[in-house]
Scaffold this motif. Structure first.
Motif, PDB file in Angstrom:
ATOM      1  N   ASN A 161     -41.280 -41.693   8.733  1.00  0.00           N
ATOM      2  CA  ASN A 161     -40.425 -40.600   8.295  1.00  0.00           C
ATOM      3  C   ASN A 161     -40.658 -39.347   9.119  1.00  0.00           C
ATOM      4  O   ASN A 161     -41.797 -38.874   9.239  1.00  0.00           O
ATOM      5  N   LEU A 162     -39.589 -38.764   9.641  1.00  0.00           N
ATOM      6  CA  LEU A 162     -39.659 -37.486  10.334  1.00  0.00           C
ATOM      7  C   LEU A 162     -39.395 -36.400   9.291  1.00  0.00           C
ATOM      8  O   LEU A 162     -38.350 -35.757   9.272  1.00  0.00           O
ATOM      9  N   GLY A 163     -40.367 -36.213   8.394  1.00  0.00           N
ATOM     10  CA  GLY A 163     -40.179 -35.386   7.216  1.00  0.00           C
ATOM     11  C   GLY A 163     -40.395 -33.904   7.445  1.00  0.00           C
ATOM     12  O   GLY A 163     -40.985 -33.470   8.438  1.00  0.00           O
ATOM     13  N   ASN A 164     -39.901 -33.100   6.503  1.00  0.00           N
ATOM     14  CA  ASN A 164     -40.064 -31.638   6.477  1.00  0.00           C
ATOM     15  C   ASN A 164     -39.546 -30.987   7.758  1.00  0.00           C
ATOM     16  O   ASN A 164     -40.140 -30.039   8.266  1.00  0.00           O
ATOM     17  N   THR A 165     -38.429 -31.480   8.254  1.00  0.00           N
ATOM     18  CA  THR A 165     -37.852 -30.923   9.471  1.00  0.00           C
ATOM     19  C   THR A 165     -36.354 -30.715   9.254  1.00  0.00           C
ATOM     20  O   THR A 165     -35.963 -29.671   8.756  1.00  0.00           O
ATOM     21  N   LEU A 166     -35.534 -31.695   9.552  1.00  0.00           N
ATOM     22  CA  LEU A 166     -34.107 -31.540   9.262  1.00  0.00           C
ATOM     23  C   LEU A 166     -33.828 -31.566   7.764  1.00  0.00           C
ATOM     24  O   LEU A 166     -32.729 -31.212   7.333  1.00  0.00           O
ATOM     25  N   SER A 184     -39.225 -36.246  23.466  1.00  0.00           N
ATOM     26  CA  SER A 184     -40.587 -36.681  23.725  1.00  0.00           C
ATOM     27  C   SER A 184     -41.297 -37.115  22.450  1.00  0.00           C
ATOM     28  O   SER A 184     -42.079 -38.076  22.457  1.00  0.00           O
ATOM     29  N   LEU A 185     -41.038 -36.428  21.331  1.00  0.00           N
ATOM     30  CA  LEU A 185     -41.642 -36.823  20.065  1.00  0.00           C
ATOM     31  C   LEU A 185     -41.225 -38.248  19.710  1.00  0.00           C
ATOM     32  O   LEU A 185     -42.058 -39.093  19.368  1.00  0.00           O
ATOM     33  N   LEU A 186     -39.935 -38.529  19.796  1.00  0.00           N
ATOM     34  CA  LEU A 186     -39.461 -39.858  19.440  1.00  0.00           C
ATOM     35  C   LEU A 186     -39.980 -40.911  20.414  1.00  0.00           C
ATOM     36  O   LEU A 186     -40.295 -42.033  20.011  1.00  0.00           O
ATOM     37  N   ASP A 187     -40.097 -40.554  21.678  1.00  0.00           N
ATOM     38  CA  ASP A 187     -40.689 -41.477  22.647  1.00  0.00           C
ATOM     39  C   ASP A 187     -42.098 -41.853  22.216  1.00  0.00           C
ATOM     40  O   ASP A 187     -42.506 -43.031  22.301  1.00  0.00           O
ATOM     41  N   ASN A 188     -42.865 -40.868  21.764  1.00  0.00           N
ATOM     42  CA  ASN A 188     -44.244 -41.108  21.373  1.00  0.00           C
ATOM     43  C   ASN A 188     -44.357 -41.827  20.039  1.00  0.00           C
ATOM     44  O   ASN A 188     -45.296 -42.604  19.829  1.00  0.00           O
ATOM     45  N   VAL A 189     -43.431 -41.588  19.129  1.00  0.00           N
ATOM     46  CA  VAL A 189     -43.401 -42.353  17.882  1.00  0.00           C
ATOM     47  C   VAL A 189     -43.157 -43.827  18.202  1.00  0.00           C
ATOM     48  O   VAL A 189     -43.814 -44.716  17.651  1.00  0.00           O
ATOM     49  N   TRP A 229     -31.223 -39.776  20.469  1.00  0.00           N
ATOM     50  CA  TRP A 229     -32.533 -39.948  21.104  1.00  0.00           C
ATOM     51  C   TRP A 229     -33.249 -41.176  20.543  1.00  0.00           C
ATOM     52  O   TRP A 229     -33.867 -41.939  21.291  1.00  0.00           O
ATOM     53  N   ALA A 230     -33.189 -41.343  19.224  1.00  0.00           N
ATOM     54  CA  ALA A 230     -33.849 -42.493  18.605  1.00  0.00           C
ATOM     55  C   ALA A 230     -33.222 -43.798  19.082  1.00  0.00           C
ATOM     56  O   ALA A 230     -33.929 -44.764  19.403  1.00  0.00           O
ATOM     57  N   LEU A 231     -31.898 -43.827  19.138  1.00  0.00           N
ATOM     58  CA  LEU A 231     -31.214 -45.038  19.584  1.00  0.00           C
ATOM     59  C   LEU A 231     -31.521 -45.340  21.049  1.00  0.00           C
ATOM     60  O   LEU A 231     -31.629 -46.504  21.446  1.00  0.00           O
ATOM     61  N   GLN A 232     -31.669 -44.310  21.864  1.00  0.00           N
ATOM     62  CA  GLN A 232     -32.044 -44.523  23.269  1.00  0.00           C
ATOM     63  C   GLN A 232     -33.408 -45.189  23.385  1.00  0.00           C
ATOM     64  O   GLN A 232     -33.672 -45.918  24.348  1.00  0.00           O
ATOM     65  N   ASP A 233     -34.280 -44.937  22.402  1.00  0.00           N
ATOM     66  CA  ASP A 233     -35.601 -45.567  22.383  1.00  0.00           C
ATOM     67  C   ASP A 233     -35.574 -46.939  21.720  1.00  0.00           C
ATOM     68  O   ASP A 233     -36.633 -47.530  21.455  1.00  0.00           O
ATOM     69  N   ASP A 234     -34.363 -47.426  21.427  1.00  0.00           N
ATOM     70  CA  ASP A 234     -34.189 -48.717  20.764  1.00  0.00           C
ATOM     71  C   ASP A 234     -34.838 -48.736  19.386  1.00  0.00           C
ATOM     72  O   ASP A 234     -35.309 -49.774  18.919  1.00  0.00           O
TER      73      ASP A 234
END
Length: 676
Positions: A161-166, A184-189, A229-234
């Motif tokens: 969960n990418l919580g407490n943000t959007l 970059s965050l999503l790449d690292n997740v 961005w998330a979809l680009q990271d598959d």
């Protein structure tokens, strides 16, 4: 995140469902095979009722391609020689074991990414095996088989969960203290091993007035950017209506039309904005639905059904990729209680949509999850609460072909900080959580509001915790009754025995750093009993300073090692103190020991302070140790529910087993504390 539970009971009839999602060459015009280009379709066949010799079934034909179909005939072979007696929304004929369904006049067209459904009543003898091979307009459904909802949800494991943000309720995604989301965050997740990201979104502060409730274009674009961005990271990515649930949706009992209009307006806009995204975008109708001012749970279940139905109709009706996109529907409060699961199962039966997913949340057994009422250990009660919940979800949905996502999980004590539950007990919870979810085929999504994965350094704030969580996705790990072995400084060192929880593994050895300790000399093992010799503890404790003198790791045949802290301690020393209800701290010389919990009682034996149904108070909300400062703080929340001029006896329980008594008296805002 929002944790509520309530009790009611509904009942669902038995449903036997089997989905065959396949691909076919589609044609334009009835009966004419495609000349060159073919596009994929999906066929979902489900038995909706069955009795001796008879059954009913529903069939959904999904056009997954970019061209419309004008006129359709669907044919299949009966595996068990079934017959069709009566049909609706199609003309169904049977010749031998071959069945053919032809469109009615009003449903001949299937738009690109559209769906048409029909149903029938049939008869069977001996067996009622579901067909698995279909042909559309003479072209066999054999190529590019589309994944089922269950297969897609399995591919989403594990999730984060990418919580407490959007989902923050302020005007900006940073208003709750987290940085802006970056690629970059999503790449690292993704690099951490996650396969899906839940993106909670609160829309309230970014919508215009009635009747249009127009979403701010910039905000909608921002959500789409992060999704992209998330979809680009598959990664799979799941978007919802988050804190809107308690900001305005919960007013639905008193303003049904107004809430529904706003809800529909938002989903109409969101669905239109994302319909061309790929199938790894998943939509969730609402986070932790709840209602205020209702006539009772029955009304609340009905209102949730209306919201889920409206959400499904809007998204499906928007076409393109939304026609077969995974849609996630929650129970009331996203509870795992059977009554709420049954109510949602009734909705699933009514919707008869093969691309729906059920969701619940789980934060563990509440007394353990927040450390109240003496719930300091991951014991049989905590474990049973977990297994019962997951068993119910499996039996109600997964066993019937409907996938389940545990959309949030964690411990509620994490709301303040991750130290509310002792480290070893915490690790045992997450080890078992991941293991049992896996056995029940549940996809899990860790709730992270920024306290677990550092969103700028891209490191875990508690690497040991994440290592345990990650290991649980694929295997079991050995643990032990405790991760703390105490030796009193005031007495000679003796051998200490620790019970191992093998969890199906084999104990392989004990190590300090990179040095393997010697069995027989340093330790012995008998079954699940690990005994550390007095000689080993003496050697590793050195000068026997208070606190952790050495760290060992028990290694097992699989999973992560179990850390064992060798701790030297003596009885803590408390001192008299004065202060106020807003600032009171007991001087404490911990002498290597650690505080587990605190009891509070009046002289007449009744319980004092908040949660007065138990003498054991909530860790951190009412009391908190500060090992660096040498104090034990009592909070203003605690004093708010303490009687004036009535002595309260506090009993501090330490992890070594030591117990100390202390006395406080509140007079107005003044507080006095004494050891006697």
């Amino acid at each position: 995140m929002f944790g509520l539970r309530s009790k009611t009971r509904h009942r669902i009839g038995a449903v036997a469902a089997g989905f065959a999602t396949l691909a076919a060459g589609l044609v334009v015009g009835a009966g004419r095979p495609a000349a060159a280009e073919t596009t994929a379709c999906g066929v979902a066949y489900s038995v909706t009722g069955q009795w001796s010799g008879g059954f009913t079934a529903e069939v959904a034909v999904h056009n997954l391609g970019g061209d419309a179909v004008d006129g359709w005939r669907l044919s299949w072979e009966w595996p068990s020689g079934q017959r069709v007696d009566h049909a609706w929304n199609a003309e169904v004929t049977t010749s031998g074991t071959q069945a053919t369904a032809a469109n009615a006049g009003y449903n001949a067209a299937i738009a690109a990414n559209g769906t048409v459904t029909f149903g029938f009543r049939g008869s069977w003898t001996g067996a009622n095996t579901a067909p698995t091979s279909f042909a559309l307009n003479g072209v066999r459904c054999a190529d590019a088989k589309a994944p089922t909802a269950a297969q897609q949800v399995a591919a989403m494991q594990p999730g984060w969960n990418l919580g407490n943000t959007l989902d923050s309720t302020g005007s900006d995604e940073t208003s709750w203290g987290n940085p802006r989301i970056t690629k970059s965050l999503l790449d690292n997740v993704k690099a951490q091993g996650f396969k899906s990201v839940r993106l909670p979104v609160t829309w309230s502060a970014h919508t215009g007035p009635a009747p249009d409730y127009t979403i701010e274009p910039a905000y909608l674009d921002r959500v789409k950017e992060v999704v992209g961005w998330a979809l680009q990271d598959d990664l799979y990515v799941m978007v919802n209506l988050h804190h809107d649930s308690w900001q305005w949706i919960w007013n639905m009992p008193g303003d049904r039309a107004g809430v529904l209009a706003r809800y529909n307006a938002l989903w109409t806009q969101i669905a239109a904005a994302v319909k061309d995204f790929g199938p790894k975008l998943v939509l969730e109708s609402v986070n932790e639905p709840q209602f205020t001012g209702s006539t009772g749970v029955d009304q609340e279940e009905q209102l949730l059904h209306e919201l889920n139905a409206s959400f499904r109709d809007i998204v499906r009706g928007s076409g393109s990729g939304n026609a077969t996109r995974l849609l996630v529907l929650p129970t009331l409060h996203t509870s795992g209680d059977q009554a709420h699961l049954d109510a949602l199962a009734n909705s699933f039966r009514a919707f008869n949509d093969p691309y729906l997913v059920a969701t619940i949340h789980n934060y563990g057994y509440w007394p353990f999850s927040v450390n109240v009422a003496g719930g300091t250990r991951f014991d049989a009660t905590v474990q049973k609460d977990l297994t019962d919940t997951f068993d119910r979800a499996y039996n109600t949905f997964v066993s019937r072909g409907i996938p389940v996502i545990v959309g949030e999980y964690g411990l509620l004590g994490f709301d303040r900080h991750t130290g509310t539950i002792e480290q070893g007990e915490k690790l045992k919870f997450f080890e078992y959580f991941g293991y049992y979810a896996r056995t029940k085929k549940l996809t899990t999504m860790l709730w992270d509001n920024g306290q677990h994965f550092d969103r700028t350094a891209y490191t875990w704030r508690d690497p040991e915790l994440f290592a345990q969580i990650k290991s649980s996705w694929t295997t079991r790990s050995g643990t032990a009754y405790s991760d703390l072995i105490f030796s009193a400084k005031s007495t000679p060192v003796t051998a200490k025995t620790l019970t191992l929880n093998l969890n199906g593994t084999r104990f392989q050895g004990l190590r300090q750093g990179t040095t393997d300790l010697v069995q027989g000399r340093d330790y012995t093992v008998s079954g699940d009993q690990l005994t550390l010799t007095a000689a080993l503890i003496t050697r590793l404790s050195g000068a026997r300073e208070y606190g952790t003198n050495a760290v060992l790791h028990a290694r097992f045949s699989q999973g992560v090692p179990w850390r064992i802290n060798l701790v030297t301690r003596d009885t803590p020393i408390l001192s008299n103190a004065t202060g106020t209800t807003s600032s009171f701290a007991i001087p404490t010389t911990f002498r290597g020991d650690q505080l587990a919990t605190m009891e509070a009682k009046y002289d007449d034996g009744t319980n004092a302070g908040p949660h007065n149904w138990t003498s054991f108070k909530e860790f951190d909300r009412t009391f908190a140790p500060n090992y660096t400062a040498g104090t034990t703080t009592l909070t203003s929340d605690f004093f708010a529910e303490i009687q004036d001029n009535a002595r309260v006896t506090l009993t501090f329980h330490y992890w070594s087993g030591e117990k100390l008594t202390y006395y406080i008296t509140k007079s107005g805002t003044e507080v006095t504390g004494t050891t006697a």
